[in-house]
Enzyme design. Structure first.
Site, PDB file in Angstrom:
ATOM      1  N   HIS A  79       0.866  -1.185   0.000  1.00 26.41           N
ATOM      2  CA  HIS A  79       0.000   0.000   0.000  1.00 26.41           C
ATOM      3  C   HIS A  79       0.900   1.232   0.000  1.00 26.41           C
ATOM      4  O   HIS A  79       1.545   1.530   1.000  1.00 26.41           O
ATOM      5  CB  HIS A  79      -0.921  -0.004   1.219  1.00 26.41           C
ATOM      6  CG  HIS A  79      -1.907  -1.137   1.214  1.00 26.41           C
ATOM      7  ND1 HIS A  79      -3.100  -1.086   0.528  1.00 26.41           N
ATOM      8  CD2 HIS A  79      -1.857  -2.371   1.787  1.00 26.41           C
ATOM      9  CE1 HIS A  79      -3.755  -2.236   0.684  1.00 26.41           C
ATOM     10  NE2 HIS A  79      -3.014  -3.034   1.448  1.00 26.41           N
ATOM     11  N   LEU A  80       0.943   1.906  -1.146  1.00 25.83           N
ATOM     12  CA  LEU A  80       1.797   3.101  -1.254  1.00 25.83           C
ATOM     13  C   LEU A  80       1.025   4.374  -0.914  1.00 25.83           C
ATOM     14  O   LEU A  80       1.620   5.444  -0.791  1.00 25.83           O
ATOM     15  CB  LEU A  80       2.409   3.200  -2.650  1.00 25.83           C
ATOM     16  CG  LEU A  80       3.448   2.115  -2.993  1.00 25.83           C
ATOM     17  CD1 LEU A  80       3.969   2.302  -4.424  1.00 25.83           C
ATOM     18  CD2 LEU A  80       4.612   2.121  -2.011  1.00 25.83           C
ATOM     19  N   ASN A 111      -6.446   0.523  -3.353  1.00 30.54           N
ATOM     20  CA  ASN A 111      -7.382   1.238  -2.464  1.00 30.54           C
ATOM     21  C   ASN A 111      -6.867   2.621  -2.072  1.00 30.54           C
ATOM     22  O   ASN A 111      -6.750   2.958  -0.909  1.00 30.54           O
ATOM     23  CB  ASN A 111      -7.696   0.399  -1.224  1.00 30.54           C
ATOM     24  CG  ASN A 111      -6.477   0.112  -0.376  1.00 30.54           C
ATOM     25  OD1 ASN A 111      -5.353   0.178  -0.855  1.00 30.54           O
ATOM     26  ND2 ASN A 111      -6.687  -0.213   0.889  1.00 30.54           N
ATOM     27  N   HIS A 251      -2.771 -12.510   1.561  1.00 32.02           N
ATOM     28  CA  HIS A 251      -2.534 -12.681   3.005  1.00 32.02           C
ATOM     29  C   HIS A 251      -3.326 -13.817   3.672  1.00 32.02           C
ATOM     30  O   HIS A 251      -4.172 -13.582   4.538  1.00 32.02           O
ATOM     31  CB  HIS A 251      -2.777 -11.380   3.762  1.00 32.02           C
ATOM     32  CG  HIS A 251      -3.964 -10.561   3.315  1.00 32.02           C
ATOM     33  ND1 HIS A 251      -5.233 -11.068   3.239  1.00 32.02           N
ATOM     34  CD2 HIS A 251      -4.066  -9.266   2.934  1.00 32.02           C
ATOM     35  CE1 HIS A 251      -6.061 -10.117   2.836  1.00 32.02           C
ATOM     36  NE2 HIS A 251      -5.369  -9.020   2.636  1.00 32.02           N
ATOM     37  N   ASP A 324       2.029  -6.804   2.505  1.00 29.53           N
ATOM     38  CA  ASP A 324       0.849  -6.041   2.933  1.00 29.53           C
ATOM     39  C   ASP A 324       1.282  -4.806   3.725  1.00 29.53           C
ATOM     40  O   ASP A 324       0.644  -4.424   4.716  1.00 29.53           O
ATOM     41  CB  ASP A 324      -0.132  -6.899   3.740  1.00 29.53           C
ATOM     42  CG  ASP A 324      -1.527  -6.264   3.829  1.00 29.53           C
ATOM     43  OD1 ASP A 324      -1.756  -5.215   3.200  1.00 29.53           O
ATOM     44  OD2 ASP A 324      -2.386  -6.832   4.535  1.00 29.53           O
TER      45      ASP A 324
HETATM   46 ZN   LIG Z   1      -6.202  -7.235   2.329  1.00 29.58          ZN
END
Ligand SMILES: [Zn+2]
Lengths: 449, 311
Positions: A79-80, A111, A251, A324
């Site tokens: 997630h950047l 997201n 995950h 993650d």
């Molecule tokens: Zn997830």
């Protein structure tokens, strides 16, 4: 031990980056746990030679003694946060963290705000990655518009864009509608895409705060039952088999999920799966004093689950490790447990945690680490130039890792903008000494270049 | 001991000391001058993130009878998640020099977070669905007063155990004090892994009642049926409510308890709540004595609480 970098001639100093680099005496993992000591010559972004030969004239020399050479690590799940939450992370800061962790490619989750559900947004993220230059950034496209779970996003447009999207995910949310999931799986076959599912049955996890079990019962926190993950994985494996599509499970966190994946693979279903470093090490009893550093989705599970995940990663039921990496600003974690954000940063500790949980336990050798953290995720993401063996002619994406030192995790040293690590003060082994992206050092002597 | 957050943290001797101290302090409430100088100059903050006038008044009366300065700090639940954080509130209380903070919060575990940010003692007055240790102490105090002992006492706790902080604290404390606890509820209202708790579990109230010295009825919210915990209020009441007919199954000297507030007609019939077996009114009075004991023991007043001062 310190690792010095010297330029043999003054040629590189005059202008531009050195085109030649010579890694002296690094250990290359081979089959059966063997480590072969060799010199690696890098020229014009490729591995020119792996041999006992000495440096060519004008090469930058890197002392590789005591270091393990791995193909550059590839993360399928990062997630950047850009666009939208630049206070937590940016493409630039996140990819610096990735390079520090030994990664040469990351998949940026969709997201963001706006959601990466159009060709425009995925190209923006891809371009930010190019500009930052610390590692390759491959955007993940959302499966549904706005990650709302009701209508398919323009998957084909994202696949055909400059960002060349092959991995699609509503991560953070589950594609829980069975029909929509079936259609998505079918549709992406046209461009060899894969749906990466965040497996979480939404009704079974309403208000869920942590793993459902003895600890949640005692703490009075709403439970996130293992069955909510396992039911979706089982359903999706059946759907993928039915339509002959590729499914990737994000995950994986429970022993039951490992069993279902093992069964699905034995039937020839095209399913792959990832496990995070934190699910390989941490358990739900850490929640006992409600410290949100341990709040993550899917939640930390039990010691039995950790054991099964390690075994699954060792035997290949779980194909790869994915971080993650989920950065959050300080205030998002400095609160009551129930109000705190879910997620942990992980790029800069991933290799050390895998070293601790898989290599030091004898479950995986270094060739296995190369497979699970580089080759397999590159294959799943259809990245042709990443995850390649360290052989002449291959792109020079590689990581030099010193397995000897041990140190306590100090979040202040992170390149990530965020500090939400569950490993604060924990002793972990090893250190990334250098990372090369197409022959160009992004990290040298453990520091960003 | 610095804080009281979980009843599970109390040893047998801690718990008995609190009950014995409460017993002596109860005499203060019977006197014309209801005050002791014990906590003079000390500040107790009632930090309430959830409305509970009953509990706040009980702590306030306890602190005032020990001559502490009391500050009431109410935070509306909705403004918490956005805006003023628990940490900012804690830092404010630090600046005011709070010696003790009584916290009621709708989030489980909030007292543990608070304890990281304040130097004073943290007293849990109910956190989410986690614990309510002073309620368990006052329940144990009430049982001991009525029945003369706690060891081997058969206590049946009935109702929404899953969402009950009262049940969690009672199971832990009563086990420590040697009582035998049985939880009775529909399976949907029992937590997963309840079999790891130090108690028995049963689904049938009628067969549990004749073997009970104490029956404690938990509040059951009607809204739970929306989440399919039970089909209807009527069915719940029929299977798990305590009415006069069921109460007749209890041994002669058994008592009926309820932590309040009651849903009359749901988990308890009015004629049961108002019967001589019911301890519901005494529980309120005993609450003040037990909270005085907790404040006295945690805040370590410089004056002896007992046998000196104004006596
Ligand atoms: Zn997830």
């Amino acid at each position: 031990m310190t690792h010095t970098v010297t330029t043999e001639t003054g040629a590189a100093a005059g202008g531009g980056r050195p085109r030649r680099l010579h890694i002296a005496g690094a250990a290359l993992p081979g089959p059966g746990g063997a480590l072969r000591t060799a010199n690696i010559a890098v020229e014009d972004g490729r591995i020119a030679e792996v041999s006992d030969a000495g440096p060519a004239a004008g090469a930058v020399r890197v002392d590789g003694s005591g270091l393990i050479a791995l193909p550059g690590l590839v993360d399928l799940h990062t997630h950047l946060r850009e666009p939208g939450r630049e206070d937590a992370e940016t493409v630039a800061s996140g990819t610096r963290a990735a390079a520090r962790g030994g990664f040469t490619a990351v998949h940026a989750m969709a997201n963001t705000d706006p959601v990466a559900d159009t060709a425009g947004v995925v190209e923006q993220v891809w371009r930010l990655g190019q500009e930052a230059g610390h590692c390759d950034v491959w955007p993940v496209g959302a499966v549904t518009q706005g990650i709302a779970g009701s209508r398919l996003a323009e998957l084909g447009a994202m696949a055909d864009s400059k960002a060349r999207v092959r991995v699609f995910s509503d991560d953070g949310h589950c594609v829980s509608d069975a029909l929509l999931m079936r259609r998505a799986l079918e549709y992406v076959k046209a461009f060899d895409g894969v749906i990466a599912q965040h497996a979480q049955e939404p009704r079974l996890t309403e208000g869920a705060q942590m793993n459902e079990g003895a600890v949640s019962a005692r703490l009075g926190l709403a439970g996130w039952p293992a069955v909510a993950e396992e039911a979706i994985i089982a359903r999706d494996c059946l759907l993928a088999a039915h339509v002959g599509s590729r499914l990737h499970v994000c995950h994986v966190s429970t022993a039951g999920s490992v069993e279902i994946l093992r069964w699905a693979k034995s039937r020839g279903t095209q399913v792959t799966a990832e496990v995070t470093p934190h699910h390989l090490l941490l358990t739900d009893d850490l929640v006992q004093h409600y410290d949100p550093a341990y709040k993550v989705n899917p939640p930390l599970r039990t010691a039995e689950d950790v054991h099964a995940l390690r075994a699954g990663l060792a035997d290949g039921t779980i194909d790869c490790v994915a971080t993650d990496h989920a950065p959050h600003p300080v205030e998002a974690k400095e609160s009551e447990w129930s109000y705190a954000a879910m997620g942990m940063v992980g790029l800069e500790t991933a290799l050390s945690v895998v070293h601790l949980t898989m290599v030091e336990t004898g479950l995986l050798d270094w060739a296995g680490v190369a497979e699970r953290m580089s080759a397999a995720p590159a294959r799943i993401g259809r990245l042709a130039t990443q995850g390649r063996p360290l052989e002449p002619g291959e792109p020079a994406n590689l990581t030099l890792y010193d397995p000897a030192p041990r140190g306590r995790v100090d979040p202040r040293s992170f390149a990530s903008k965020s500090r939400n690590t569950p490993y604060l003060g924990i002793e972990l082994p090893g250190r990334v000494v250098a990372t090369l992206l197409r022959g160009r050092p992004t990290v040298l002597d453990g520091k960003l270049v | 001991m610095l804080h009281l957050i979980s009843a599970a943290d109390l040893s047998h001797s801690d718990a008995v000391l609190i009950l014995d101290t409460a017993e002596e302090l109860a005499q203060v409430g019977d006197r014309s001058v209801k005050k002791l100088p014990t906590l003079r100059g000390r500040t107790v903050v009632n930090l309430f993130f959830e409305d509970s006038t009953r509990t706040r008044i009980s702590f306030e009366a306890a602190a005032k009878r020990l001559s502490a300065d009391v500050l009431n700090f109410a935070v509306k639940g909705s403004s918490v998640s956005k805006g003023e954080s628990l940490k900012d509130t804690a830092l404010t209380l630090e600046a005011m020099g709070a010696d003790g903070v009584v916290i009621r919060h709708n989030a489980s575990g909030a007292p543990y977070r608070l304890a990281e940010w304040v130097r004073g003692s943290v007293i849990n007055a109910g956190d989410g669905t986690h614990e309510h240790p002073t309620q368990a102490l006052l329940d144990a105090f009430t049982m001991r007063r009525r029945l003369g002992r706690l060891a081997d006492l058969r206590v049946t706790i009935v109702g929404d155990v899953l969402h009950s902080r009262v049940a969690r604290s009672n199971v832990a404390l009563l086990h420590t004090l040697g009582a035998q606890v049985t939880l009775v509820a529909p399976p949907t209202l029992l937590p997963v892994a309840v079999e790891t708790w130090p108690c028995e579990v049963a689904y049938d109230l009628d067969s549990a009642l004749p073997k009970s010295d104490v029956v404690m009825m938990l509040r059951v919210q009607r809204e739970r049926m929306q989440a399919a915990y039970f089909p209807s209020a009527r069915e719940y009441s029929r299977r798990y409510g305590l009415d006069a007919e069921r109460m007749a199954r209890l041994p002669d000297d058994a008592i009926v308890m309820h932590p309040g507030p009651m849903n009359r007609g749901m988990e308890i019939a009015a004629e049961v709540a108002d019967s001589p077996r019911s301890t519901i009114v005494e529980q309120v009075a005993n609450g003040v004595s037990v909270r005085m004991a907790v404040l006295y023991l945690l805040l370590g007043g410089s004056e002896p609480a007992l046998g000196g001062g104004e006596r």
